[in-house]
Design an enzyme around this catalytic site. Structure first.
Site, PDB file in Angstrom:
ATOM      1  N   TYR A   6       0.814  -1.219   0.000  1.00 38.95           N
ATOM      2  CA  TYR A   6       0.000   0.000   0.000  1.00 38.95           C
ATOM      3  C   TYR A   6       0.853   1.276   0.000  1.00 38.95           C
ATOM      4  CZ  TYR A   6      -3.501  -3.326   1.837  1.00 38.95           C
ATOM      5  OH  TYR A   6      -4.326  -4.403   2.042  1.00 38.95           O
ATOM      6  N   TYR A 133     -14.482  -4.644   3.029  1.00 35.12           N
ATOM      7  CA  TYR A 133     -13.117  -5.082   2.691  1.00 35.12           C
ATOM      8  C   TYR A 133     -13.014  -6.554   3.065  1.00 35.12           C
ATOM      9  CZ  TYR A 133      -8.108  -5.725   2.599  1.00 35.12           C
ATOM     10  OH  TYR A 133      -6.859  -6.213   2.311  1.00 35.12           O
ATOM     11  N   ASP A 223     -17.486 -12.792   7.425  1.00 38.86           N
ATOM     12  CA  ASP A 223     -16.036 -12.655   7.373  1.00 38.86           C
ATOM     13  C   ASP A 223     -15.611 -12.079   8.727  1.00 38.86           C
ATOM     14  OD1 ASP A 223     -13.442 -11.830   7.118  1.00 38.86           O
ATOM     15  OD2 ASP A 223     -13.732 -10.731   5.245  1.00 38.86           O
ATOM     16  N   LYS A 250      -6.188 -13.818  11.003  1.00 41.74           N
ATOM     17  CA  LYS A 250      -5.507 -12.883  11.902  1.00 41.74           C
ATOM     18  C   LYS A 250      -5.250 -13.459  13.298  1.00 41.74           C
ATOM     19  CE  LYS A 250      -7.029  -8.614   9.576  1.00 41.74           C
ATOM     20  NZ  LYS A 250      -5.812  -8.045   9.064  1.00 41.74           N
TER      21      LYS A 250
HETATM   22  C1  LIG Z   1     -12.416  -8.471   7.216  1.00 44.71           C
HETATM   23  C2  LIG Z   1     -11.160  -8.923   6.527  1.00 44.71           C
HETATM   24  N1  LIG Z   1     -11.224  -9.966   5.682  1.00 44.71           N
HETATM   25  C3  LIG Z   1     -10.131 -10.419   5.055  1.00 44.71           C
HETATM   26  C4  LIG Z   1      -8.901  -9.829   5.245  1.00 44.71           C
HETATM   27  C5  LIG Z   1      -7.700 -10.343   4.511  1.00 44.71           C
HETATM   28  O1  LIG Z   1      -6.872 -11.071   5.345  1.00 44.71           O
HETATM   29  P1  LIG Z   1      -5.349 -11.330   4.922  1.00 44.71           P
HETATM   30  O2  LIG Z   1      -4.660 -10.007   4.961  1.00 44.71           O
HETATM   31  O3  LIG Z   1      -4.855 -12.310   5.949  1.00 44.71           O
HETATM   32  O4  LIG Z   1      -5.379 -11.913   3.550  1.00 44.71           O
HETATM   33  C6  LIG Z   1      -8.789  -8.746   6.119  1.00 44.71           C
HETATM   34  C7  LIG Z   1      -7.491  -8.076   6.352  1.00 44.71           C
HETATM   35  O5  LIG Z   1      -7.395  -7.023   6.880  1.00 44.71           O
HETATM   36  C8  LIG Z   1      -9.962  -8.279   6.770  1.00 44.71           C
HETATM   37  O6  LIG Z   1      -9.917  -7.221   7.601  1.00 44.71           O
END
Ligand SMILES: Cc1ncc(COP(=O)(O)O)c(C=O)c1O
Length: 399
Positions: A6, A133, A223, A250
């Site tokens: 980024y 996101y 998610d 995470k």
């Molecule tokens: C809600 C959400 N889903 C998916 C992801 C993507 O995860 P990764 O960075 O481990 O690919 C993130 C990353 O910030 C996220 O906040």
């Protein structure tokens, strides 16, 4: 050369070089910094936690990794069993992968194929949220709604496979009425939309979403890569409203190693479980079920339960509310707090220019984005450390 995320490589400033990390602190050559963003929201137990480190060392002494294709092992078996007990409802079928983005891709593939396996190829559409996101891979960018990150997708034009709606009940009703025959899933970051601007919304939206998904036979996908393991003040938002597919990442490993899980309920699993080999889920990341990741995830969940992390998160929220009470400034549009997340949204992103260095000089690592200054601290933070983080945020406006 390292190509940083980024960042415009030509103009970016030098990143802070970390030489050690312990508890909530990142150490540079000359400073100790409280990590107020938990390394992108993952390091919930802080750094160099002796039990987590030991879990990895113990497993590394046996083996670090074997593939899951044709092989299995105790850490992955124990982790899937633990998640079965730990997660609500019949979210019992764990598909592992190496990152949150991939785990969301897997969820979307599951939702699409679930209907294809039933001979229904009309349901190609995803209903998703504005400002969502879900990661940076192609399908997750498409399901996401963030031009700041994903403007490259403009090259393809609008997607016929994704509809974005605001987190409003009316929009939800209308979308189901209009598209229900073509939807395979509703995909949401439940209660807290992270990278799209730390937006918070009400659980009644999710309750209605559950009802509409049931009514029209659409799969509900949460998610919880960011929200899982306590961040919203709930263990999982899935404890409040039960999805059909839950995505974790995470904090799953306490932020020690990238790993993720796409966890399906019985209905979804049974949509794949039959004699037809073409009904199998054709996915298999090399490092899925990595033994080090599973071992550290097991220890992380053990700590989460044993040390009553939900009480820690309630304490973080209470201190945050106390410290931020009455805080306002002409440059501040809104202060939002939910569980272990606080966001100060400013009127103009230019108002945060220079804040990262300001915080650094006061011993706090921060990484504002868009027009959000925020903290998502490790849950082991002390009261004094948390107050310091919040004081630093407020001090920026009181210069
Ligand atoms: C809600 C959400 N889903 C998916 C992801 C993507 O995860 P990764 O960075 O481990 O690919 C993130 C990353 O910030 C996220 O906040």
């Amino acid at each position: 050369m390292i190509w940083y995320p980024y960042q415009q490589m030509k103009t970016m400033g030098a990143p802070y070089e970390i030489i050690d990390a312990s508890g909530v602190y990142l150490h540079t050559k000359d400073r100790a910094l409280i990590d107020s963003v938990s390394s992108w929201w993952s390091v919930i137990h802080g750094y160099k936690h002796p039990e987590l480190t030991q879990a990895i060392l113990d497993q590394a002494g046996r083996f670090s990794h074997v593939m899951l294709g044709g092989l299995t092992h105790e850490p992955v078996q124990r982790l899937s069993q633990k998640l079965e007990e730990f997660l609500p409802g019949d979210l019992n079928y764990c598909f592992f992968s190496d990152s949150g983005s991939v785990a969301v891709e897997v969820a979307l593939k599951m939702a699409l194929q679930y209907y294809m396996n039933r001979g229904d190829s009309q349901r190609t559409m995803i209903l998703a949220l504005e400002h969502a996101y879900h990661g940076d891979t192609f399908k997750t960018m498409e399901a996401g709604d963030d031009e700041d990150y994903h403007f490259v997708l403009k090259a393809y034009g609008p997607s016929p496979h994704v509809v974005h709606i605001p987190t409003e009940a009316d929009a939800l009703e209308r979308a189901f009425l209009q598209y229900h025959e073509r939807l395979n899933c509703l995909l949401v970051e439940p209660l807290l939309q992270g990278a799209g601007g730390m937006r918070m919304y009400d659980r009644s939206f999710l309750q209605r979403a559950r009802e509409l998904c049931d009514q029209y036979g659409v799969l509900l996908v949460f998610d919880e890569v960011a929200t899982g393991f306590g961040r919203t003040g709930n263990r999982f938002v899935a404890d409040l409203v039960l999805p059909d597919i839950l995505v974790l990442g995470k904090a799953l490993t306490g932020g020690y190693i990238g790993h993720a899980a796409t966890v399906a309920n019985r209905r979804v699993f049974e949509g794949f479980y039959d004699d037809d080999p073409n009904h199998a889920l054709m996915h298999g990341p090399t490092f899925m079920g990595n033994a080090l990741a599973c071992s550290v995830a097991l220890k992380s969940i053990e700590l989460f339960e044993r040390e009553d992390y939900m009480a820690k998160i309630r304490r973080i929220e209470a201190i945050t509310r106390r410290e931020m009470e009455g805080f306002s400034h002409p440059k501040v549009r809104e202060v939002r707090i939910m569980g272990g997340c606080v966001c100060v949204e400013v009127q103009d992103s230019a108002d945060l220019k220079g804040y990262q260095q300001f915080a650094y000089e006061r011993g706090v690592f921060s990484r504002p984005f868009l027009n959000c200054m925020y903290a998502m601290v490790p849950y082991v933070i002390s009261e004094a450390e948390l107050v310091k983080v919040l004081e630093t945020m407020k001090a920026w406006f009181q210069r």
